[in-house]
Design a protein around this motif. Structure first.
Motif, PDB file in Angstrom:
ATOM      1  N   ALA A 151       0.833  -1.201   0.000  1.00 47.40           N
ATOM      2  CA  ALA A 151       0.000   0.000   0.000  1.00 47.40           C
ATOM      3  C   ALA A 151       0.862   1.243   0.000  1.00 47.40           C
ATOM      4  CB  ALA A 151      -0.932  -0.010   1.218  1.00 47.40           C
ATOM      5  N   GLU A 152       1.959   1.185   0.699  1.00 43.38           N
ATOM      6  CA  GLU A 152       2.842   2.357   0.720  1.00 43.38           C
ATOM      7  C   GLU A 152       3.363   2.654  -0.671  1.00 43.38           C
ATOM      8  OE1 GLU A 152       6.124   1.727   3.294  1.00 43.38           O
ATOM      9  OE2 GLU A 152       7.224   3.455   2.495  1.00 43.38           O
ATOM     10  N   LEU A 169       2.164   1.610  -3.484  1.00 43.03           N
ATOM     11  CA  LEU A 169       1.055   1.912  -4.384  1.00 43.03           C
ATOM     12  C   LEU A 169       0.677   3.387  -4.275  1.00 43.03           C
ATOM     13  CD1 LEU A 169      -1.915  -0.584  -4.598  1.00 43.03           C
ATOM     14  CD2 LEU A 169      -0.685   0.544  -6.421  1.00 43.03           C
ATOM     15  N   SER A 170       0.595   3.880  -3.066  1.00 39.65           N
ATOM     16  CA  SER A 170       0.226   5.288  -2.909  1.00 39.65           C
ATOM     17  C   SER A 170       1.288   6.184  -3.531  1.00 39.65           C
ATOM     18  CB  SER A 170       0.017   5.624  -1.437  1.00 39.65           C
ATOM     19  OG  SER A 170       1.207   5.449  -0.715  1.00 39.65           O
ATOM     20  N   LYS A 171       2.537   5.775  -3.402  1.00 37.01           N
ATOM     21  CA  LYS A 171       3.596   6.553  -4.049  1.00 37.01           C
ATOM     22  C   LYS A 171       3.417   6.551  -5.550  1.00 37.01           C
ATOM     23  CE  LYS A 171       7.482   5.460  -1.242  1.00 37.01           C
ATOM     24  NZ  LYS A 171       8.876   5.009  -1.293  1.00 37.01           N
ATOM     25  N   GLN A 172       3.111   5.397  -6.070  1.00 36.61           N
ATOM     26  CA  GLN A 172       2.939   5.269  -7.506  1.00 36.61           C
ATOM     27  C   GLN A 172       1.779   6.130  -7.986  1.00 36.61           C
ATOM     28  OE1 GLN A 172       4.997   3.396  -9.409  1.00 36.61           O
ATOM     29  NE2 GLN A 172       3.959   4.271 -11.157  1.00 36.61           N
ATOM     30  N   VAL A 173       0.730   6.126  -7.218  1.00 37.13           N
ATOM     31  CA  VAL A 173      -0.432   6.926  -7.613  1.00 37.13           C
ATOM     32  C   VAL A 173      -0.060   8.399  -7.648  1.00 37.13           C
ATOM     33  CG1 VAL A 173      -2.670   7.720  -6.790  1.00 37.13           C
ATOM     34  CG2 VAL A 173      -2.190   5.296  -6.925  1.00 37.13           C
ATOM     35  N   ARG A 174       0.722   8.802  -6.655  1.00 42.27           N
ATOM     36  CA  ARG A 174       1.110  10.205  -6.641  1.00 42.27           C
ATOM     37  C   ARG A 174       1.984  10.541  -7.835  1.00 42.27           C
ATOM     38  NH1 ARG A 174       3.065  11.265  -0.618  1.00 42.27           N
ATOM     39  NH2 ARG A 174       3.536   9.075  -0.891  1.00 42.27           N
ATOM     40  N   ILE A 175       2.888   9.630  -8.151  1.00 40.27           N
ATOM     41  CA  ILE A 175       3.748   9.871  -9.308  1.00 40.27           C
ATOM     42  C   ILE A 175       2.915  10.012 -10.558  1.00 40.27           C
ATOM     43  CG2 ILE A 175       5.478   8.811 -10.789  1.00 40.27           C
ATOM     44  CD1 ILE A 175       6.576   7.441  -8.290  1.00 40.27           C
ATOM     45  N   MET A 176       2.026   9.072 -10.740  1.00 41.89           N
ATOM     46  CA  MET A 176       1.248   9.078 -11.972  1.00 41.89           C
ATOM     47  C   MET A 176       0.352  10.294 -12.047  1.00 41.89           C
ATOM     48  SD  MET A 176       0.272   5.089 -12.410  1.00 41.89           S
ATOM     49  CE  MET A 176      -0.145   5.142 -14.126  1.00 41.89           C
ATOM     50  N   ARG A 177      -0.178  10.669 -10.905  1.00 43.39           N
ATOM     51  CA  ARG A 177      -1.049  11.845 -10.935  1.00 43.39           C
ATOM     52  C   ARG A 177      -0.272  13.077 -11.349  1.00 43.39           C
ATOM     53  NH1 ARG A 177      -3.424  12.237  -5.702  1.00 43.39           N
ATOM     54  NH2 ARG A 177      -5.002  10.759  -6.410  1.00 43.39           N
ATOM     55  N   SER A 178       0.903  13.222 -10.800  1.00 38.84           N
ATOM     56  CA  SER A 178       1.686  14.404 -11.160  1.00 38.84           C
ATOM     57  C   SER A 178       2.124  14.343 -12.613  1.00 38.84           C
ATOM     58  CB  SER A 178       2.901  14.528 -10.246  1.00 38.84           C
ATOM     59  OG  SER A 178       3.566  13.294 -10.145  1.00 38.84           O
ATOM     60  N   VAL A 179       2.483  13.155 -13.064  1.00 33.87           N
ATOM     61  CA  VAL A 179       2.885  13.027 -14.466  1.00 33.87           C
ATOM     62  C   VAL A 179       1.728  13.389 -15.369  1.00 33.87           C
ATOM     63  CG1 VAL A 179       3.389  11.296 -16.218  1.00 33.87           C
ATOM     64  CG2 VAL A 179       4.746  11.364 -14.134  1.00 33.87           C
ATOM     65  N   VAL A 180       0.602  12.849 -15.059  1.00 31.65           N
ATOM     66  CA  VAL A 180      -0.570  13.110 -15.903  1.00 31.65           C
ATOM     67  C   VAL A 180      -0.928  14.584 -15.886  1.00 31.65           C
ATOM     68  CG1 VAL A 180      -3.052  12.751 -16.017  1.00 31.65           C
ATOM     69  CG2 VAL A 180      -1.534  10.803 -15.801  1.00 31.65           C
TER      70      VAL A 180
END
Lengths: 134, 458
Positions: free
Chosen positions: A106-107, A109-120
């Motif tokens: 989960a840790e 995953l949340s990092k990944q989500v943040r990365i992807m959100r910023s990239v997008v």
């Protein structure tokens, strides 16, 4: 570190066959996201090994021009079935270990989500900017 | 003849001196044990048993011998006896602990000794460090200290140990019988754990401490824990913490004598502290050790299965608490089932978000991603660029990068130097890219440059 891996794989995706259909790209991106997650995490974790193992499996399948379905182990039915299915590699762990892996997963995953959100966001902003210029 | 207080002081000093030697601890415990034995009136027999300790581990012998001799310089009747024993087994641990103090004094002093220890027990327990290799050492020591081993006696040999115990320590047995109820339970529960713990030279059943072993075995992990604490509370707990784990098995043995007085207290006090001290230890040792030292809490079943269950439950609750902190908005949720549902929902939502973003990324990245520039940026040489100053604030690309950096700050693991480097790159790349690629490159270079950045110093 995770960001680095992810962006690298992202550019790689865009580099090779930028004209491929969207769904395939999405799948490739998704794979890249998870792989970057696994690469950034410690290899001691079960879920990282499961993800990387799945990746190799996929590669081998593609190489052999064969589609191998990911084998699902549904023999054991416990109250934590759902969680086991969610976390990669969680099928064969005892509950205690499963909780540990879930926390780690989960840790990341949340990092990944943040990365992807910023990239997008960044890319979409750039797109908009470009459209405005045009 | 040294007075009790003097002996105690020297005893403490010895302990402090031999911090790194676990065996020492076991010995010291034994000395206290023997002290109690003396009080009960069992001297020669006890000494006999104590003296005859065939210890396979040579290393321990040295430490023990050192400890023993240091502790009791003066000679008493006991000492002479033990000395004889010790000399007989000079190569091994000559542990006979010659007690210099009077039995009567020792009894009272011992009570005081332990009572003070008890008060400090909770503290020490909480400070108990998780010694990853302590179980290994404990196992080694167990073999070493025949006297101190209670753990080592396997459940199957309990009967024999019992017989031995009775014939060896009549007085002690009586005292222990008071706790027989507890002991029997613990021995049953402890035997499986002991068996786990025994690795190697476990089969020796020490006659003298068989009773202790029985008692200790079940409580071995926890009991030892507690006993250790008690003993150590009087001494430097900090210094001994590292050895505490090793001492646990010995503690258990020592505990036997103390148990009569402390059993109840131990269980109640240690129950609280033990889980805390044990959990980190368990988690740290889990990958290395198979067995876990667990102590039966007061009023709880001491079956080996229930003990293991309790350990497992504690582990699970600890992990659930950690997850609770991780998942946002779960501080008020109580209960495993609800918490589990929340965790599942959280992980599902994260995965769904990843899928959402992947499609968006796919669609927006079609626009412009020139890999060449990106790869160039990604493999930049660290030197040189660091000298370059930060990019101008007015630069729009910097603004984007800043936003990206802020978002990526927590995710990236790169240091500040990389940031400066990437800033520098941005400037150069921006200029270069605009010359060659036009609009597209800025998007990529900034995106890529943002990857290794940790935070934005600007």
């Amino acid at each position: 570190m995770q960001t680095y891996h992810f962006l690298r794989s992202l550019t790689h995706i865009n580099l090779t066959r930028p004209s491929s259909p969207l769904h395939r790209r999405s799948r490739a991106i998704r794979r890249a996201a998870y792989v970057s997650m696994a690469r950034a995490a410690s290899p001691r974790r079960m879920w990282t090994r499961a993800i990387l193992g799945r990746l190799q499996l996929l590669r081998r399948a593609r190489l052999l021009r064969r589609r191998r379905n990911y084998k699902k182990k549904t023999t054991i039915s416990t109250p934590h079935d759902k969680l086991r299915r969610l976390v990669p590699g969680g099928e064969e762990m005892d509950f205690c270990r499963l909780l540990e892996e879930t926390a780690d997963y989960a840790e990341f995953l949340s990092k990944q989500v943040r990365i992807m959100r910023s990239v997008v966001d960044f890319m979409e902003a750039e797109c908009r900017k470009k459209e405005e210029k045009v | 003849m040294r007075s009790w207080s003097e002996a105690k002081l020297s005893f403490r000093e010895e302990r402090k001196m031999d911090l790194g030697e676990k065996g020492k601890f076991g010995l010291e415990k034994r000395t206290v044990d023997s002290l109690n034995c003396n009080t009960t009136g069992l001297t020669t027999t006890e000494w006999n048993q104590i003296g005859s300790l065939p210890c396979p581990s040579a290393s321990m012998v040295d430490s023990f011998g050192h400890v023993i001799w240091n502790q009791l310089p003066s000679n008493t009747h006991n000492l002479s006896f033990s000395n004889a024993q010790a000399t007989a087994s000079s190569s091994t641990i000559g542990k006979p602990v010659p007690m210099n103090w009077n039995p009567s004094d020792s009894l009272t002093k011992g009570g005081m000794f332990f009572s003070t220890g008890m008060g400090m027990l909770p503290l020490s327990l909480s400070q108990f460090p998780c010694d990853a290799g302590f179980t290994e050492r404990a196992a080694r020591f167990s073999c070493f200290s025949d006297v101190a081993y209670p753990f080592i006696v396997p459940g199957s040999s309990d009967a024999t140990a019992e017989a031995q115990m009775q014939k060896n320590e009549a007085d002690r047995i009586e005292a222990l019988k008071g706790r027989s109820g507890l002991i029997d339970q613990s021995s049953n529960s402890g035997s499986p754990m002991k068996e786990q713990r025994e690795k190697g030279p476990n089969e020796f059943s020490e006659p003298e401490f068989s009773d202790d072993a029985r008692d200790e075995s079940p409580n071995s992990s926890k009991g030892v824990f507690g006993i250790n604490k008690r003993k150590r509370s009087n001494q430097d707990m900090e210094s001994d913490q590292g050895q505490a784990a090793a001492q646990l098995p010995f503690e258990a043995a020592k505990d036997v004598t103390d148990n009569k007085q402390k059993e109840e207290k131990n269980s109640s006090t240690m129950a609280n502290v033990k889980p805390l001290g044990k959990n980190p230890k368990e988690s740290g040792e889990a990958p290395k050790e198979d067995y876990i030292h667990v102590r039966a809490r007061r009023g709880q079943a001491t079956n080996s299965h229930s003990l293991a269950e309790r350990v497992r439950r504690e582990k699970i609750s600890e992990r659930m608490k950690f997850l609770q902190d991780l998942v946002p908005g779960c501080s008020k949720v109580t209960g495993k089932a609800v918490m589990l549902d929340e965790i599942i929902n959280y992980v599902q939502s994260l995965q769904r978000q990843v899928e959402l973003f992947q499609t968006r990324t796919g669609s927006s990245s079609v626009i412009g991603f020139t890999p060449e520039m990106i790869h160039q940026q990604l493999h930049p040489p660290h030197q040189g660029l660091i000298q370059v100053g930060m990019a101008g604030v007015m630069n729009p690309s910097d603004a984007f990068r800043r936003a990206l950096n802020v978002q990526l700050a927590s995710t990236s693991g790169f240091k500040d130097s990389t940031q400066q480097m990437t800033n520098a790159w941005d400037e150069d790349l921006h200029n270069v890219v605009q010359m060659t690629y036009g609009n597209n490159p800025p998007l990529k270079t900034q995106d890529l440059n943002g990857a290794p950045r940790d935070g934005f110093p600007l």
